[in-house]
Design a protein around this motif. Structure first.
Motif, PDB file in Angstrom:
ATOM      1  N   GLY A  73      -6.484  20.811  -4.041  1.00 47.98           N
ATOM      2  CA  GLY A  73      -7.570  19.939  -3.605  1.00 47.98           C
ATOM      3  C   GLY A  73      -7.067  18.881  -2.648  1.00 47.98           C
ATOM      4  N   THR A  74      -7.881  18.551  -1.656  1.00 45.26           N
ATOM      5  CA  THR A  74      -7.518  17.473  -0.730  1.00 45.26           C
ATOM      6  C   THR A  74      -8.713  16.564  -0.493  1.00 45.26           C
ATOM      7  OG1 THR A  74      -8.143  18.588   1.341  1.00 45.26           O
ATOM      8  CG2 THR A  74      -5.935  19.025   0.492  1.00 45.26           C
ATOM      9  N   VAL A  75      -8.419  15.302  -0.263  1.00 45.24           N
ATOM     10  CA  VAL A  75      -9.421  14.325   0.164  1.00 45.24           C
ATOM     11  C   VAL A  75      -8.840  13.601   1.368  1.00 45.24           C
ATOM     12  CG1 VAL A  75     -10.717  12.245  -0.409  1.00 45.24           C
ATOM     13  CG2 VAL A  75     -10.423  14.041  -2.137  1.00 45.24           C
ATOM     14  N   THR A  76      -9.546  13.685   2.487  1.00 42.97           N
ATOM     15  CA  THR A  76      -9.066  13.106   3.745  1.00 42.97           C
ATOM     16  C   THR A  76     -10.067  12.070   4.243  1.00 42.97           C
ATOM     17  OG1 THR A  76      -8.058  15.232   4.314  1.00 42.97           O
ATOM     18  CG2 THR A  76      -8.336  13.627   6.100  1.00 42.97           C
ATOM     19  N   ASP A  77      -9.567  10.911   4.668  1.00 48.79           N
ATOM     20  CA  ASP A  77     -10.447   9.904   5.263  1.00 48.79           C
ATOM     21  C   ASP A  77      -9.887   9.477   6.614  1.00 48.79           C
ATOM     22  OD1 ASP A  77      -8.882   7.252   5.163  1.00 48.79           O
ATOM     23  OD2 ASP A  77      -8.747   7.873   3.066  1.00 48.79           O
ATOM     24  N   ASP A  78     -10.714   8.819   7.411  1.00 48.74           N
ATOM     25  CA  ASP A  78     -10.263   8.310   8.709  1.00 48.74           C
ATOM     26  C   ASP A  78     -10.307   6.785   8.709  1.00 48.74           C
ATOM     27  OD1 ASP A  78     -12.987   7.982   8.681  1.00 48.74           O
ATOM     28  OD2 ASP A  78     -13.383   9.062  10.545  1.00 48.74           O
ATOM     29  N   GLY A  79      -9.892   6.225   7.577  1.00 47.97           N
ATOM     30  CA  GLY A  79      -9.952   4.775   7.387  1.00 47.97           C
ATOM     31  C   GLY A  79      -8.727   4.041   7.881  1.00 47.97           C
ATOM     32  N   ILE A  80      -8.416   2.926   7.206  1.00 47.54           N
ATOM     33  CA  ILE A  80      -7.390   2.009   7.709  1.00 47.54           C
ATOM     34  C   ILE A  80      -5.975   2.479   7.458  1.00 47.54           C
ATOM     35  CG2 ILE A  80      -8.885  -0.006   7.557  1.00 47.54           C
ATOM     36  CD1 ILE A  80      -7.675  -0.689   4.921  1.00 47.54           C
ATOM     37  N   GLY A  81      -5.789   3.420   6.537  1.00 48.06           N
ATOM     38  CA  GLY A  81      -4.472   3.990   6.307  1.00 48.06           C
ATOM     39  C   GLY A  81      -3.537   3.084   5.523  1.00 48.06           C
ATOM     40  N   ILE A  82      -2.334   3.592   5.276  1.00 48.37           N
ATOM     41  CA  ILE A  82      -1.322   2.896   4.478  1.00 48.37           C
ATOM     42  C   ILE A  82       0.001   2.998   5.215  1.00 48.37           C
ATOM     43  CG2 ILE A  82      -0.225   2.748   2.201  1.00 48.37           C
ATOM     44  CD1 ILE A  82      -2.534   4.588   1.201  1.00 48.37           C
ATOM     45  N   SER A  83       0.767   1.932   5.224  1.00 51.39           N
ATOM     46  CA  SER A  83       2.050   1.944   5.922  1.00 51.39           C
ATOM     47  C   SER A  83       3.062   2.816   5.180  1.00 51.39           C
ATOM     48  CB  SER A  83       2.603   0.521   6.051  1.00 51.39           C
ATOM     49  OG  SER A  83       3.034   0.043   4.789  1.00 51.39           O
ATOM     50  N   ALA A  84       4.059   3.301   5.909  1.00 57.50           N
ATOM     51  CA  ALA A  84       5.096   4.150   5.310  1.00 57.50           C
ATOM     52  C   ALA A  84       5.864   3.406   4.226  1.00 57.50           C
ATOM     53  CB  ALA A  84       6.055   4.632   6.403  1.00 57.50           C
ATOM     54  N   ALA A  85       6.031   2.110   4.395  1.00 56.71           N
ATOM     55  CA  ALA A  85       6.777   1.324   3.408  1.00 56.71           C
ATOM     56  C   ALA A  85       6.028   1.217   2.084  1.00 56.71           C
ATOM     57  CB  ALA A  85       7.067  -0.065   3.967  1.00 56.71           C
ATOM     58  N   GLU A  86       4.707   1.163   2.151  1.00 61.57           N
ATOM     59  CA  GLU A  86       3.926   0.966   0.934  1.00 61.57           C
ATOM     60  C   GLU A  86       3.454   2.268   0.294  1.00 61.57           C
ATOM     61  OE1 GLU A  86       1.864  -3.124   0.714  1.00 61.57           O
ATOM     62  OE2 GLU A  86       1.107  -2.170   2.539  1.00 61.57           O
ATOM     63  N   LEU A  87       3.501   3.358   1.044  1.00 60.19           N
ATOM     64  CA  LEU A  87       2.982   4.626   0.553  1.00 60.19           C
ATOM     65  C   LEU A  87       3.606   5.061  -0.779  1.00 60.19           C
ATOM     66  CD1 LEU A  87       0.842   6.656   1.436  1.00 60.19           C
ATOM     67  CD2 LEU A  87       2.646   7.958   2.589  1.00 60.19           C
ATOM     68  N   PRO A  88       4.931   4.946  -0.971  1.00 60.51           N
ATOM     69  CA  PRO A  88       5.505   5.392  -2.249  1.00 60.51           C
ATOM     70  C   PRO A  88       5.085   4.525  -3.442  1.00 60.51           C
ATOM     71  CG  PRO A  88       7.201   5.218  -0.544  1.00 60.51           C
ATOM     72  CD  PRO A  88       5.975   4.525  -0.024  1.00 60.51           C
ATOM     73  N   LYS A  89       4.571   3.325  -3.163  1.00 55.73           N
ATOM     74  CA  LYS A  89       4.265   2.385  -4.248  1.00 55.73           C
ATOM     75  C   LYS A  89       2.833   2.506  -4.774  1.00 55.73           C
ATOM     76  CE  LYS A  89       7.277  -0.936  -1.886  1.00 55.73           C
ATOM     77  NZ  LYS A  89       7.327  -2.277  -1.235  1.00 55.73           N
ATOM     78  N   ILE A  90       1.984   3.288  -4.103  1.00 56.63           N
ATOM     79  CA  ILE A  90       0.562   3.288  -4.444  1.00 56.63           C
ATOM     80  C   ILE A  90       0.277   3.895  -5.808  1.00 56.63           C
ATOM     81  CG2 ILE A  90      -0.148   3.325  -2.030  1.00 56.63           C
ATOM     82  CD1 ILE A  90      -0.681   6.334  -2.346  1.00 56.63           C
ATOM     83  N   TRP A  91       1.246   4.653  -6.365  1.00 58.92           N
ATOM     84  CA  TRP A  91       1.019   5.287  -7.668  1.00 58.92           C
ATOM     85  C   TRP A  91       1.368   4.355  -8.822  1.00 58.92           C
ATOM     86  CZ3 TRP A  91      -1.604   9.333  -6.270  1.00 58.92           C
ATOM     87  CH2 TRP A  91      -1.299   9.982  -5.081  1.00 58.92           C
TER      88      TRP A  91
END
Length: 220
Positions: free
Chosen positions: A142-160
């Motif tokens: 399953g995938t969910v894709t948006d065209d919103g504001i996005g997340i920086s590479a530095a913060e991406l690993p921390k979102i979980w």
């Protein structure tokens, strides 16, 4: 965590006190509505914390059953379209029919709801959210894709992480959440023996992808 619990509690107390001081019924009604909204928010947060705590202690059992994940996904997408429309976002779907799984139906429904809610909250107004579901080997993808504001590479690993919130742009007051949604998604997917990942480009959007075995390992 203390902050997350303290905020709705403080609002409940303040609105209740304010309501008691209001002379007219309309003002009291408005105060009560605010109290109810914050109480629901706190109840949801407590329930999520309890579920994660049980998972930490391996006491959260999955309720496995055979069901049509494609059909469940169609239902969730239909329910989410109204939420997306309220933010002038168009939700489109590509769902492979007849994907049967042995899994916890309630948890997989919540996986979709949390990911879609996240995409709509942080999506661009008058933008697009796309949902896909397909089968690959012995897994559903399953995938969910948006065209919103996005997340920086530095913060991406921390979102979980539990209670983690990305920068101020994603934590603006009108989309403020508990910070538990993605932590719940991670636990729900991994409890089925699946995986969940995220890719994002700031200013362009994000893609969340999860895989679920067609037969949950716990059911073997």
């Amino acid at each position: 965590m203390k902050h997350e619990l303290r905020t709705p509690t403080s609002v409940i107390i303040a609105q209740a006190e304010c309501g008691l001081q209001q002379p007219d019924a309309a003002s009291k009604q408005q105060a009560l509505e605010g109290v109810l909204q914050q109480a629901k928010k706190m109840s949801k947060l407590v329930n999520q914390l309890l579920q994660l705590a049980r998972a930490d202690w391996h006491k959260e059992a999955l309720h496995l059953e055979r069901f049509d994940l494609s059909e469940l996904t169609e239902i969730v997408a239909a329910e989410t379209k109204a939420l997306a429309a309220a933010r002038e976002i168009t939700l489109t779907t590509t769902i492979e029919p007849g994907i049967m799984v042995i899994a916890d139906q309630t948890l997989l429904m919540r996986v979709w709801l949390n990911l879609l809610d996240n995409a709509v909250k942080y999506g661009r107004r008058q933008g697009q959210v796309r949902l896909t579901l397909s089968k690959s080997g012995n897994s559903a993808v399953g995938t969910v894709t948006d065209d919103g504001i996005g997340i920086s590479a530095a913060e991406l690993p921390k979102i979980w992480k539990r209670f983690y919130r990305v920068d101020a742009a994603r934590s603006r007051s009108e989309v403020n959440g508990s910070g538990l949604g993605l932590a719940m998604v991670k636990w729900m997917v991994e409890s089925h023996g699946g995986t969940v990942t995220a890719a994002s480009v700031p200013g362009e959007g994000s893609v969340f992808t999860f895989t679920i075995p067609l037969i949950c390992p716990a059911g073997k």
